[in-house]
Design an enzyme around this catalytic site. Structure first.
Site, short mmCIF file in Angstrom:
data_model
loop_
_atom_site.label_atom_id
_atom_site.label_comp_id
_atom_site.label_asym_id
_atom_site.label_seq_id
_atom_site.Cartn_x
_atom_site.Cartn_y
_atom_site.Cartn_z
N ARG A 1 3.75 6.80 -3.68
CA ARG A 1 4.19 8.07 -2.22
C ARG A 1 5.75 8.88 -2.25
NH1 ARG A 1 4.23 7.13 2.54
NH2 ARG A 1 3.71 5.25 2.51
N LYS B 1 -3.92 11.07 0.78
CA LYS B 1 -2.87 10.72 2.23
C LYS B 1 -3.05 12.01 2.97
CE LYS B 1 -2.28 6.31 2.44
NZ LYS B 1 -3.35 5.25 3.60
N HIS C 1 -4.27 3.77 10.81
CA HIS C 1 -4.33 3.55 9.06
C HIS C 1 -4.81 2.22 9.60
CE1 HIS C 1 -1.24 2.77 5.88
NE2 HIS C 1 -1.79 3.09 5.55
N SER D 1 0.61 -0.23 3.27
CA SER D 1 0.21 -0.88 1.91
C SER D 1 0.78 -2.25 1.76
CB SER D 1 0.53 0.23 0.81
OG SER D 1 0.22 -0.02 -0.16
N LYS E 1 -4.88 -4.99 4.33
CA LYS E 1 -5.34 -4.56 4.73
C LYS E 1 -6.81 -4.32 4.48
CE LYS E 1 -4.48 -0.37 5.14
NZ LYS E 1 -2.95 -0.33 4.40
N THR E 2 -6.56 -4.32 2.63
CA THR E 2 -8.42 -4.23 2.05
C THR E 2 -8.89 -5.91 1.20
OG1 THR E 2 -7.33 -2.01 0.72
CG2 THR E 2 -8.96 -3.64 -0.38
N ASP F 1 -9.37 1.24 4.25
CA ASP F 1 -7.32 1.79 5.00
C ASP F 1 -7.55 3.43 5.99
OD1 ASP F 1 -4.90 2.13 3.59
OD2 ASP F 1 -5.48 3.82 3.20
N ARG G 1 -2.92 -0.38 -9.02
CA ARG G 1 -4.29 0.26 -8.08
C ARG G 1 -5.36 0.69 -9.01
NH1 ARG G 1 -3.43 1.05 -2.80
NH2 ARG G 1 -0.98 1.06 -2.61
#
Length: 532
Positions: free
Chosen positions: A60, A200, A219, A239, A243-244, A258, A324
């Protein structure tokens, strides 16, 4: 290419977006992949995945994100965190982008942001790249044909990687731009092919819209006990914090990885897919996520692969650490069919501590939870943002400052109210370093993290003996089955205890300095929970 139904009264021409070449509306996955291959955007991978590179932008670009400063949002935007753009500069940007787009082929996807029909956002995404259409079709929620026939977008995103902004003319920082105009309900993205900007942008919209409806946008990832949506858990984190990985527990049902909302009815996923980091991904440690990389339609982004066999190299980070894969939720066998859950019983805040100070898990009081939520301490991991090449300690309020258009206290107050209403148990989980800081210590063993989370979620951890941490004041378990006792006391993992003490005091000071900005905006009990 055959096209699914689209509202005949709501084509781009009806929105004032005219003069384009061929426009494809709501192509399905096979057609999008065919188009992307024909246009040379990527390569068909093993199992029908789609292999793509995003060029110079592999993460990003938060420094290039702007909010248009219109009267309607003047008093509600957190301007210290969101770069303003003048309305007239946005108008020039929009006109120049449309002129650049004339005569060219574009792909439109009409999608929903949010699994709760009463709270979802209808979003139209216009992309220059066919594979961006595939990506956002995975990541948002897909209407059926009947819903498309009546679809009218509330917001429109136009993503044109070949367009370069003019900072002087368009009031932005560089040739790369992400500009949100809440008044005109438009988002413009230029000069970046990184697909994460699309999703996002929708998250930022929901972070602005939902608080006015009493809904907490988060988030976070989320899951619930199998067969019991009311036994739900949420996992806040930036990130790279897990989380995932940690929410995709085969012993629980995955709600999403997410972005979620917390309403008076429970929690709901904003998205319809997952965007998982693949660096060092293995079939042994994370079999379900690993398997998605070889399934039809999965977008495999910025990974090195053998040009002949197409075998993926999960360890080669020569392109980026932020490689990713993007896939629809249904590719995970234990994913929820509804993407809905009840009120969370457990709230987990994930942090990646590059200082090696924080314990692997700690129990928080509601006031401490508010404190750590507003602090949002973690370490940015390599590749997630342009320019981040090693773990960098940072405070990202609400565990997602780049996506928060409103002031942090708005989200903090919502979370405080939700926790008070539900009595949820709050935990701080460190997935960062142990035995020393980055460069000396090692990453927290994922096996230990999983064991601690299992004990927290099944309630057995509440029966453990706890000690009060002398630096942060929260409670830390002394012993947990399946976890080395030494790991639970980070000071014991360091070869030099005095070096740990010095590092801990340094981190305490950083917390205190950062939290000073909220001193006159929070309740007394949260002030009392402050460390230092």
């Amino acid at each position: 290419m055959s096209e699914p139904r689209v509202n005949p009264n709501c084509r781009l021409d009806d929105q004032g977006i005219s003069g384009l070449g061929t426009v494809h509306y709501n192509l399905l996955e096979p057609a999008l992949i065919e188009a992307a291959i024909a246009r040379g955007e990527g390569k068909l991978g093993l199992g029908g995945s789609f292999l793509v590179s995003t060029g110079s932008h592999t993460g990003r670009s938060p420094k290039d994100k702007h909010v248009v400063r219109t009267p309607g949002v003047e008093d509600s935007i957190w301007w210290e965190n969101n770069k303003p753009m003048a309305p007239e500069a946005f108008d020039r940007l929009y006109a120049d982008m449309l002129d650049h787009m004339k005569g060219k082929e574009y792909f439109v996807q009409d999608l929903f942001g949010g699994a709760d029909p009463a709270l979802r956002l209808d979003v139209r995404v216009v992309t220059e790249l066919a594979w961006h259409g595939l990506f956002i079709r995975h990541l948002l929620r897909r209407p059926d044909a009947a819903e498309l026939a009546d679809f009218v977008p509330e917001f429109t995103i136009i993503n044109c990687p070949s367009f370069k902004a003019d900072p002087e003319r368009h009031g932005c920082r560089s040739e790369t731009v992400i500009a949100l105009n809440f008044e005109k309900k438009l988002i413009l993205i230029g000069n970046t092919a990184y697909a994460g900007e699309n999703k996002k942008s929708v998250f930022t919209l929901l972070n602005y819209i939902l608080p006015e409806k009493g809904v907490m946008p988060m988030h976070c990832s989320a899951n619930h006990a199998i067969g019991n949506p009311d036994d739900a858990a949420i996992f806040f984190g930036l990130s790279g914090t897990g989380k995932t990985t940690l929410s995709a527990d085969p012993s629980r049902t995955l709600i999403g990885d997410d972005e979620h909302g917390w309403s008076d009815h429970g929690i709901f996923n904003f998205e319809g897919g997952c965007y998982a980091k693949t660096i060092n991904l293995s079939a042994e440690a994370e079999p379900e996520i690993y398997a998605t990389c070889f399934k039809f339609g999965t977008v495999v982004e910025n990974m090195v692969y053998d040009p002949e066999t197409l075998e993926l190299d999960f360890e080669d980070n020569s392109i980026t650490d932020n490689m990713r894969c993007a896939y629809p939720l249904e590719q995970i066998s234990n994913a929820s069919e509804t993407s809905l859950g009840g009120m969370p019983k457990n709230v987990i805040m994930l942090t990646c501590d590059a200082y090696g100070v924080l314990p692997p898990i700690a129990r928080l009081t509601p006031a401490q939870a508010m404190y750590h939520f507003l602090s949002g301490f973690t370490s940015k991991t390599p590749g997630t943002e342009v320019g981040v090449v090693e773990p960098t300690p940072t405070f990202s309020t609400c565990f997602g400052a780049p996506f928060m258009p409103r002031r942090p206290e708005v989200y903090g107050k919502l979370l405080q109210e939700k926790i008070a209403q539900t009595g949820a148990t709050c935990w701080l989980v460190n997935t960062g370093w142990t035995g020393g800081a980055f460069g000396t210590g090692k990453r927290m063993p994922i096996k230990a993290t999983r064991a601690l989370l299992t004990a927290a979620l099944d309630g057995s951890l509440n029966d453990a003996q706890f000690r009060k941490d002398p630096n942060f004041g929260f409670e830390v378990p002394v012993s947990v089955p399946g976890v080395d006792d030494t790991l639970l006391d980070p000071r014991q993992t360091w070869a030099d205890a005095s070096a740990y003490d010095a590092q801990a005091q340094k981190l305490v000071g950083m917390f205190s300095d950062n939290f000073a900005q909220y001193a006159d905006k929070i309740d007394d009990d949260v002030k009392a929970a402050a460390i230092g």
